[in-house]
Each structure stands twice: as C-alpha cells, then as structure tokens.
Motif scaffolding. Structure first.
Motif, PDB file in Angstrom:
ATOM      1  N   PRO A 295       0.766  -1.329   0.008  1.00 45.37           N
ATOM      2  CA  PRO A 295       0.083  -0.302   0.105  1.00 45.37           C
ATOM      3  C   PRO A 295       0.951   1.333  -0.136  1.00 45.37           C
ATOM      4  CG  PRO A 295      -0.536  -1.270   1.725  1.00 45.37           C
ATOM      5  CD  PRO A 295       0.762  -1.779   1.698  1.00 45.37           C
ATOM      6  N   GLN A 296       2.224   1.027   0.303  1.00 44.83           N
ATOM      7  CA  GLN A 296       2.874   2.564   0.432  1.00 44.83           C
ATOM      8  C   GLN A 296       4.068   2.907  -0.264  1.00 44.83           C
ATOM      9  OE1 GLN A 296       2.177   4.189   2.934  1.00 44.83           O
ATOM     10  NE2 GLN A 296       1.312   2.994   3.813  1.00 44.83           N
ATOM     11  N   GLN A 297       3.747   2.052  -1.684  1.00 42.04           N
ATOM     12  CA  GLN A 297       4.291   1.977  -2.837  1.00 42.04           C
ATOM     13  C   GLN A 297       4.202   2.619  -4.037  1.00 42.04           C
ATOM     14  OE1 GLN A 297       6.492  -1.817  -4.610  1.00 42.04           O
ATOM     15  NE2 GLN A 297       6.855  -2.317  -3.328  1.00 42.04           N
ATOM     16  N   ASP A 298       4.463   3.563  -4.481  1.00 37.76           N
ATOM     17  CA  ASP A 298       3.518   4.650  -5.777  1.00 37.76           C
ATOM     18  C   ASP A 298       3.298   3.785  -6.813  1.00 37.76           C
ATOM     19  OD1 ASP A 298       6.364   5.205  -6.788  1.00 37.76           O
ATOM     20  OD2 ASP A 298       6.304   6.661  -6.497  1.00 37.76           O
ATOM     21  N   LEU A 299       2.954   3.974  -7.592  1.00 34.04           N
ATOM     22  CA  LEU A 299       2.678   3.558  -8.979  1.00 34.04           C
ATOM     23  C   LEU A 299       4.271   2.973  -9.440  1.00 34.04           C
ATOM     24  CD1 LEU A 299       0.265   5.622 -10.667  1.00 34.04           C
ATOM     25  CD2 LEU A 299      -0.077   3.647 -10.043  1.00 34.04           C
ATOM     26  N   THR A 300       5.136   3.913 -10.152  1.00 33.16           N
ATOM     27  CA  THR A 300       6.747   3.260 -10.390  1.00 33.16           C
ATOM     28  C   THR A 300       7.202   2.542  -9.696  1.00 33.16           C
ATOM     29  OG1 THR A 300       6.400   5.989 -10.880  1.00 33.16           O
ATOM     30  CG2 THR A 300       9.186   4.243 -11.048  1.00 33.16           C
ATOM     31  N   GLN A 301       7.113   1.999  -8.484  1.00 31.85           N
ATOM     32  CA  GLN A 301       7.246   0.696  -7.461  1.00 31.85           C
ATOM     33  C   GLN A 301       6.767  -0.236  -7.953  1.00 31.85           C
ATOM     34  OE1 GLN A 301       7.311   3.090  -3.590  1.00 31.85           O
ATOM     35  NE2 GLN A 301       9.121   4.085  -3.608  1.00 31.85           N
ATOM     36  N   LEU A 302       5.339   0.169  -7.499  1.00 30.12           N
ATOM     37  CA  LEU A 302       4.565  -1.173  -7.796  1.00 30.12           C
ATOM     38  C   LEU A 302       4.638  -1.669  -9.012  1.00 30.12           C
ATOM     39  CD1 LEU A 302       0.866   0.166  -7.164  1.00 30.12           C
ATOM     40  CD2 LEU A 302       2.408  -1.251  -5.770  1.00 30.12           C
ATOM     41  N   GLU A 303       4.719  -0.615  -9.904  1.00 28.59           N
ATOM     42  CA  GLU A 303       5.358  -1.801 -11.232  1.00 28.59           C
ATOM     43  C   GLU A 303       7.167  -2.579 -11.478  1.00 28.59           C
ATOM     44  OE1 GLU A 303       5.653  -0.221 -16.210  1.00 28.59           O
ATOM     45  OE2 GLU A 303       5.721   1.133 -14.584  1.00 28.59           O
ATOM     46  N   HIS A 304       8.023  -1.611 -10.800  1.00 25.84           N
ATOM     47  CA  HIS A 304       8.862  -1.840 -10.578  1.00 25.84           C
ATOM     48  C   HIS A 304       9.413  -3.498  -9.734  1.00 25.84           C
ATOM     49  CE1 HIS A 304      11.638   1.992 -11.861  1.00 25.84           C
ATOM     50  NE2 HIS A 304      10.704   0.915 -12.726  1.00 25.84           N
ATOM     51  N   SER A 305       8.567  -3.984  -9.088  1.00 30.89           N
ATOM     52  CA  SER A 305       8.791  -4.776  -8.306  1.00 30.89           C
ATOM     53  C   SER A 305       7.362  -5.688  -8.675  1.00 30.89           C
ATOM     54  CB  SER A 305       7.988  -4.883  -6.235  1.00 30.89           C
ATOM     55  OG  SER A 305       6.831  -3.625  -6.510  1.00 30.89           O
ATOM     56  N   PHE A 306       6.378  -5.760  -9.255  1.00 31.64           N
ATOM     57  CA  PHE A 306       6.130  -6.582  -9.900  1.00 31.64           C
ATOM     58  C   PHE A 306       6.508  -8.370 -10.483  1.00 31.64           C
ATOM     59  CE2 PHE A 306       2.551  -7.530 -12.770  1.00 31.64           C
ATOM     60  CZ  PHE A 306       1.290  -8.114 -12.212  1.00 31.64           C
TER      61      PHE A 306
END
Length: 339
Positions: A295-306
């Motif tokens: 929940p704390q990740q922004d969209l860029t972080q979410l994309e990189h960690s997907f």
C-alpha cells in the motif's frame, strides 16, 4: 464514462494511426475472415494491429445476421460493408456493441448508415449515457481532419516523385471525411441488463451483460455455449484501466470453469480456448494482490516490484513489448484507485 481509446498507447498513437489508415490508405495486412463454424465468421485484426483495433464477429442464421462490434478504422468498416453486401444472404438485423471503447463502438455509425434497419444492442448502463457518444464520434473525425492537415503540411518533405501519389491519397482521405461527417451514431434500440436470447433463424444466441472490463460489457454465447464471443473481457492481455477487478475476476473464474465452452473469440488477438483464460485471470489477480500487499508503494515502485514472469509471458514481439508495460501501469493505477 471515458469515450476515447482505452489505453495510453492507443491515445498517443491515435493521430499517427489516423493518418496512416485514413490519409494513406493503409498497406497493413487486412482483416482476416476466419470460419469458426457454418454460422460464425471471425474478423480477426492483423497481428500488428491487435492492440490498436478490435476484432469483429459475424453470425448468420437462416433469417437474420448479427455483427458483433465494429472496427475503429472507418475505412476498414466500409471495406467490411462491401464484403457483406456481396455475401450476406439474410438481412443484417442486429448490431451488438460489446462496450463503449472507441475501437468497438464508433464504427457502428458507418454500419448504421448502410443498414438503417439493423437494431443496435448495448448494455443497459451504456444506453443511459449514450447521448454523449455522438461527441466521441465527432471528436474522432476531428482527429482525422487534423491528421490530414498534418500530412498536407509535410507533403513538401516527401520526394518530389512521390508527392502526387500522396496528394491522391489525401484527396481520398478528404472525401472519406466529408462522407463520414454526414453520419450519426444512432441511439440503441435494445438495452440489455439480463440474459437476452435472439433467434436468428434456427440459430439462437444469448447475450449476457456484465460489469467487468468496463461498467457496461456484453458477451455472446452460441451453439449451446460452445462458442463464446467475449470481446475485451476475455483478452489474453487484458486492459484493466477501466475495469472492476472483483467482478472481472469472478466472471473470468466462472468462464474458465465452464467446460461447455470450446472456442473463445476475444476482442483483440487470436482464437482462444477455455484453458487460456487462466492467463488473464492470473494477471488481474496478481495486480490486485500486488497493490494490496504494497500500500505504501507508488505506481513506479509497484511496476518495478511486479512479478516479472508476466513480462516474460506477454512480451513476445515488438508490439507487445510496448503494450505490456502500459497495460500494467493502467491496471496498477486502477487497482490503487479502487482501494
């Protein structure tokens, strides 16, 4: 409700494609007419257009024919109409728009002009908002006009030997635009909220309404559920920018477990089998779970960690290498907004 092309890639490339398809009289591979059964024809877009334009399905019974969806390339719609007028042996009684996205709906204006007696079928939710869609049709024509103007400005940059050829193509584009300006996207005749059975003449089909890929989706079942015309709801690489994740996952799970289904005709890409639905189902589930777990990740972080396995599964050629990250971004954003 959003009325423009449904992915960032589609929107960014729209003017380019408009110029290419309308002004330049595209040399891309034509739509492939594939025979699915004695009554069903699958109009599959060429592979290099599979993320830009939609497939269509023609179903013909003994008394009536039905066209499911319409290409977003109006020139291609006119080519399809020429084919229909030469081959149809029954009246075209029904037009079905699977949802509101431009590449499925707006070409209906061209079909409606040539088949004014055909009844347009849409989801009930779409019917209540349909009056705003004429503007979407006009806006698309405005984009075509800008593309033609841009091509005219660049004409002098072409080799002199090619300039006359381009002038001829642009003149054809102008004539098409003037013709399309005279058409209107007519209001739907049949709104659907519950399963609707249509009898085409010894050939019944069932239209079902969902809120999944968008808030107003239609699918069609034929031949005792053996054939599912699923539009974008069943795409191998689904675009989740406007979807209801919970509902969409539930619907895909139900369809995936329905062993009556033998062939699936998606909105984009080639023919699928029921087991193929596990791929889009897993993708949507992974997006939802990933956003929930971080929940704390922004969209860029979410994309990189997907999960990178999906990139390996989906990025199989140059066009999918461009499409996949944009579709993933849209899904992560949608899932994050829904929390």
């Amino acid at each position: 409700m959003t009325h423009y092309f449904y992915s960032p890639m589609k929107f960014m490339t729209f003017l380019l494609l408009s110029c290419f398809c309308v002004a330049a009289n595209t040399t891309a591979a034509p739509t492939q007419w594939r025979t699915i059964s004695a009554n069903v024809q699958f109009l599959e877009q060429s592979s290099n257009l599979r993320f830009y334009d939609s497939n269509q399905v023609l179903i013909q019974g003994d008394k009536c024919a039905l066209m499911f969806d319409a290409s977003g390339d109006f020139a291609a719609v006119e080519t399809t109409i020429e084919h229909l007028k030469n081959t149809l042996t029954t009246p075209l009684c029904y037009l079905v728009a699977s949802h509101f996205h431009d590449d499925h709906l707006l070409g209906m204006a061209i079909l409606q002009h040539h088949y004014p007696d055909a009844q347009l079928i849409v989801h009930q939710q779409l019917a209540t908002e349909f009056q705003t869609l004429q503007k979407a049709y006009s806006d698309k024509l405005d984009s075509y006009e800008k593309s033609i103007e841009l091509s005219l400005q660049r004409l002098s940059q072409q080799p002199e030997a090619q300039q006359q050829q381009w002038r001829d193509k642009l003149n054809i584009a102008k004539q098409r635009l003037l013709r399309w300006r005279q058409y209107q996207l007519q209001a739907p005749n049949i709104p659907v909220s519950q399963p609707l059975t249509l009898e085409l003449g010894n050939y019944p089909v069932i239209i079902n309404a969902y809120q999944a890929h968008t808030n107003a989706d239609l699918t069609l079942s034929a031949e005792n559920h053996r054939i599912l015309v699923g539009a974008d709801l069943v795409d191998w690489l689904p675009y989740p920018g406007h979807g209801n994740f919970n509902s969409w996952i539930k619907v895909l799970s139900q369809l995936h477990s329905d062993k009556r289904i033998k062939l699936i005709l998606p909105g984009h890409g080639g023919v699928l089998k029921v087991d193929d639905l596990q791929q889009p189902l897993s993708f949507l589930q992974a997006i939802e779970a990933h956003v929930l777990a971080h929940p704390q990740q922004d969209l860029t972080q979410l994309e990189h960690s997907f999960d990178q396995q999906f990139a390996k599964d989906y990025q199989i050629d140059e066009i999918s290498k461009k499409a996949y990250p944009l579709f993933l971004q849209a899904g992560l954003k949608r899932a994050k907004q829904s929390k």
